[in-house]
Design an enzyme around this catalytic site. Sequence first.
Site, mmCIF file in Angstrom:
data_model
loop_
_atom_site.group_PDB
_atom_site.id
_atom_site.type_symbol
_atom_site.label_atom_id
_atom_site.label_comp_id
_atom_site.label_asym_id
_atom_site.label_seq_id
_atom_site.Cartn_x
_atom_site.Cartn_y
_atom_site.Cartn_z
ATOM 1 C CD1 TRP A 43 32.063 43.459 37.332
ATOM 2 C CD2 TRP A 43 30.243 43.129 38.592
ATOM 3 N NE1 TRP A 43 31.186 44.471 37.061
ATOM 4 C CE2 TRP A 43 30.068 44.305 37.814
ATOM 5 C CE3 TRP A 43 29.229 42.732 39.460
ATOM 6 C CZ2 TRP A 43 28.902 45.067 37.893
ATOM 7 C CZ3 TRP A 43 28.082 43.482 39.538
ATOM 8 C CH2 TRP A 43 27.925 44.642 38.767
HETATM 9 FE FE1 SF4 Z 1 32.912 37.875 35.076
HETATM 10 FE FE2 SF4 Z 1 31.205 35.874 34.513
HETATM 11 FE FE3 SF4 Z 1 30.636 37.562 36.513
HETATM 12 FE FE4 SF4 Z 1 30.519 38.373 33.964
HETATM 13 S S1 SF4 Z 1 29.204 36.822 34.974
HETATM 14 S S2 SF4 Z 1 31.440 39.498 35.674
HETATM 15 S S3 SF4 Z 1 32.234 37.250 33.047
HETATM 16 S S4 SF4 Z 1 32.377 36.127 36.418
#
Ligand code: SF4
Length: 151
Positions: A43
């Site tokens: 995300w």
């Molecule tokens: Fe991507 Fe890290 Fe967010 Fe998970 S927590 S969606 S790996 S940015």
Amino acid sequence: MPTFVYMTRCDGCGECVDICPSDIMHIDRTYRRAYNIEPNFCWECYSCVKACPQHAIDVRGYADFAPLGHSVRVLREEEKGMISWKIKYRDGRVKEFRFPIRTTPWGSIRPPADYTVPDAAGLGTALLAHEPEALEVDALPTLPPSRNNKV
Ligand code: SF4
Ligand code: SF4
């Protein structure tokens, strides 16, 4: 820009696994270190970057707008309450940004199960579930009628 883990810095604490809303941060069963199992599903919320106590997670730009040679470093400075970003361009320019760490205490946000179950009548309104009380306001703001939308 999806994330990746420097496995030599990671100690396998699992903070990134717990916080990832896309459930793509996993611990490698053999090496006991975290890795992003599916960067395409990232995300790009950077919750894992900010949560990692070892500064082991960085982000990698897509090749179309961030060709090889750049770097993005993220530093979490808990004692200063800041997240620092350092962007290095291929031509050597460097830009740095600093933002405060969110201070909402861990576990202080009410989970959905603590709210009453919405009834079917809610489907006919413009409100999302538990609005407006979950936003701690009496009512959502509305646009005043204007001459343009009068019939
Ligand atoms: Fe991507 Fe890290 Fe967010 Fe998970 S927590 S969606 S790996 S940015
Ligand atoms: Fe490794 Fe950081 Fe994830 Fe902990 S939060 S498992 S140190 S990458």
